[in-house]
Each structure stands twice: as structure tokens, then as C-alpha cells.
Design a protein around this motif. Structure first.
Motif, PDB file in Angstrom:
ATOM      1  N   THR A 118       0.823  -1.209   0.000  1.00  0.00           N
ATOM      2  CA  THR A 118       0.000   0.000   0.000  1.00  0.00           C
ATOM      3  C   THR A 118       0.858   1.262   0.000  1.00  0.00           C
ATOM      4  OG1 THR A 118      -0.157   0.071   2.423  1.00  0.00           O
ATOM      5  CG2 THR A 118      -1.823  -1.218   1.250  1.00  0.00           C
ATOM      6  N   ASP A 119       0.310   2.348  -0.514  1.00  0.00           N
ATOM      7  CA  ASP A 119       1.043   3.619  -0.577  1.00  0.00           C
ATOM      8  C   ASP A 119       1.372   4.167   0.804  1.00  0.00           C
ATOM      9  OD1 ASP A 119       0.921   3.547  -3.328  1.00  0.00           O
ATOM     10  OD2 ASP A 119      -0.872   4.815  -3.456  1.00  0.00           O
ATOM     11  N   ALA A 120       0.545   3.845   1.789  1.00  0.00           N
ATOM     12  CA  ALA A 120       0.748   4.390   3.133  1.00  0.00           C
ATOM     13  C   ALA A 120       1.866   3.686   3.905  1.00  0.00           C
ATOM     14  CB  ALA A 120      -0.553   4.284   3.926  1.00  0.00           C
ATOM     15  N   PHE A 121       2.314   2.537   3.407  1.00  0.00           N
ATOM     16  CA  PHE A 121       3.335   1.784   4.139  1.00  0.00           C
ATOM     17  C   PHE A 121       4.691   2.474   4.004  1.00  0.00           C
ATOM     18  CE2 PHE A 121       6.183  -1.726   5.173  1.00  0.00           C
ATOM     19  CZ  PHE A 121       5.523  -2.292   6.255  1.00  0.00           C
ATOM     20  N   PRO A 122       5.371   2.756   5.113  1.00  0.00           N
ATOM     21  CA  PRO A 122       6.647   3.489   5.061  1.00  0.00           C
ATOM     22  C   PRO A 122       7.731   2.731   4.289  1.00  0.00           C
ATOM     23  CG  PRO A 122       5.763   3.437   7.302  1.00  0.00           C
ATOM     24  CD  PRO A 122       4.956   2.467   6.500  1.00  0.00           C
ATOM     25  N   ASP A 123       8.414   3.437   3.411  1.00  0.00           N
ATOM     26  CA  ASP A 123       9.476   2.818   2.621  1.00  0.00           C
ATOM     27  C   ASP A 123      10.569   2.218   3.498  1.00  0.00           C
ATOM     28  OD1 ASP A 123       8.244   3.427   0.239  1.00  0.00           O
ATOM     29  OD2 ASP A 123       9.389   5.275  -0.097  1.00  0.00           O
ATOM     30  N   ALA A 124      10.836   2.861   4.634  1.00  0.00           N
ATOM     31  CA  ALA A 124      11.917   2.406   5.514  1.00  0.00           C
ATOM     32  C   ALA A 124      11.669   1.002   6.060  1.00  0.00           C
ATOM     33  CB  ALA A 124      12.095   3.388   6.674  1.00  0.00           C
TER      34      ALA A 124
END
Length: 211
Positions: A118-124
Motif C-alpha cells: 500500500t502507498d501508506a506503508f513506510p518505505d523504511a
């Protein structure tokens, strides 16, 4: 029972250790660095890295819990660690309980979209979540190990309350009555010890959430 806990002095491992000891189990903490001061007088340690554990080290356990967490930048080690655990536990009666991640839980009814997609999931957090997901896939394919994989909710709270209450799901991210996806590490530990003492999710991944 005789329970070995990999990462027994880490965040989640500490809660699992405390809960297991509280219930009267024999606990062996498997750690790379034995702490200079030990709060639990009845806790013993095996001073070994996960990747050098042998069948001889673990074959007498009733349960082996892996609370292993790969270092930043080395997240692929999650897959390597899982392969190693499966190899040393193969054809033993030892149950493997894995402290899983929430990122690989699905957010749709068709089970096609992981939370980390999902877009909301942090890339880190993606490298850890994706590699933990790959490790789970590898575990699902294993034939000779008795395993259970327990994913927490999205928010895994170190300082959350020990309520003794939780609800159980399977492959989908769950929400509590307030619309939040969270579980305290204390309640997660209760859930895992409940599973150890009364197995209901053998050869399965499941998840727990606050009520």
C-alpha cells in the motif's frame, strides 16, 4: 516445557521470556551477547548466533521461538535465518514458533494486496517486511518442521498494557473496536504462550489484535 527463545533479551523476546517464566516453563535464552545482569534468576542462556545453532543445540527443546530481527541493511538475513532453522529442526519433534511481521498481512478480502504493497506503508520498513514475507513463504513450503507463525498488528506496542485480551485472525490485518490495528508486546506474548500450551494454529500463520 523446555522453551528456547532466540533473541530472548530483545524487545519482543523479553516479553516472551517473562511470560514463559511466569507460567513455569524452563526457558533458555539464545543470544549473541549474554547480559551482565540478569533480572530473571531462573533464566539460563545459550551464547550463540542463530546462524551457528546446530541440531544438537535445539533437539531437546519442546519449543523453539525465533524472535530474530535482521540488522538494518541486512534484511535478506530473515530468509537465510529461516532456512537455517528449518534445516536444524528437520525431522525433530521440536515446535517452531516464529515472531512474524505485520507487513505481509493482507488488507483486502481477496488476499492479493499485502500491507507493504500500500502507498501508506513506510518505505523504511519495506525491506524488513518483504524479506520476512519471503521467509514465511519458505516456511510454508517446508515439509518436515512443526511450525506456527504469529504476526502482530500494524502497531506493535512496547509500552502497551498487558490486558490479557486479544482477538485472533488469519491472513488479514485486523482492527480493534476503535478502528486501530494494534497489539501490545505483553498481550502478544500471552497469545504466543497460549498457542504453545494449547496448539490451534499448527502449520499456519495467524495474527492477533487488541479487542
Amino acid at each position: 516445557m523446555k522453551i528456547g527463545i532466540i533473541g530472548a533479551t530483545g524487545h519482543v523476546g523479553s516479553f516472551l521470556t517473562a511470560e514463559a517464566l511466569k507460567r513455569g516453563h524452563e526457558v533458555i535464552g539464545i543470544v549473541r551477547h549474554v547480559p551482565k545482569t540478569i533480572r530473571e534468576s531462573n533464566l539460563t542462556f545459550l551464547n550463540k548466533d542463530i546462524f551457528v545453532l546446530t541440531n544438537e543445540d535445539v533437539k531437546d527443546f519442546d519449543v523453539l521461538i525465533s524472535a530474530y530481527n535482521a540488522p538494518e541493511g541486512e534484511e535478506v538475513q530473515h530468509v537465510k535465518a529461516m532456512k537455517h532453522l528449518i534445516e536444524i529442526l528437520k525431522d525433530t519433534s521440536v515446535r517452531l514458533l516464529v515472531v512474524g511481521g505485520a507487513g505481509s498481512l493482507y488488507v483486502d478480502d481477496k488476499l492479493t494486496t499485502h500491507m507493504y504493497d500500500t502507498d501508506a506503508f513506510p518505505d523504511a520498513f519495506k525491506p524488513t517486511s518483504i524479506n520476512m514475507g519471503k521467509a514465511l513463504d519458505y516456511l510454508r513450503e517446508s515439509k518436515d518442521v512443526r511450525w506456527t507463525y504469529l504476526s502482530p498488528s500494524a502497531d506493535f506496542l512496547v509500552n502497551g498494557s498487558r490486558t490479557g485480551k486479544y482477538k485472533v485472525g488469519q491472513e488479514q490485518l485486523m482492527l480493534d473496536k476503535y478502528g486501530k490495528s494494534e497489539i501490545s508486546m505483553a498481550d502478544y506474548a500471552i497469545a504466543m504462550l497460549d498457542e504453545i500450551e494449547g496448539p490451534e494454529h499448527q502449520q499456519q500463520r495467524y495474527t492477533v489484535c487488541a479487542v
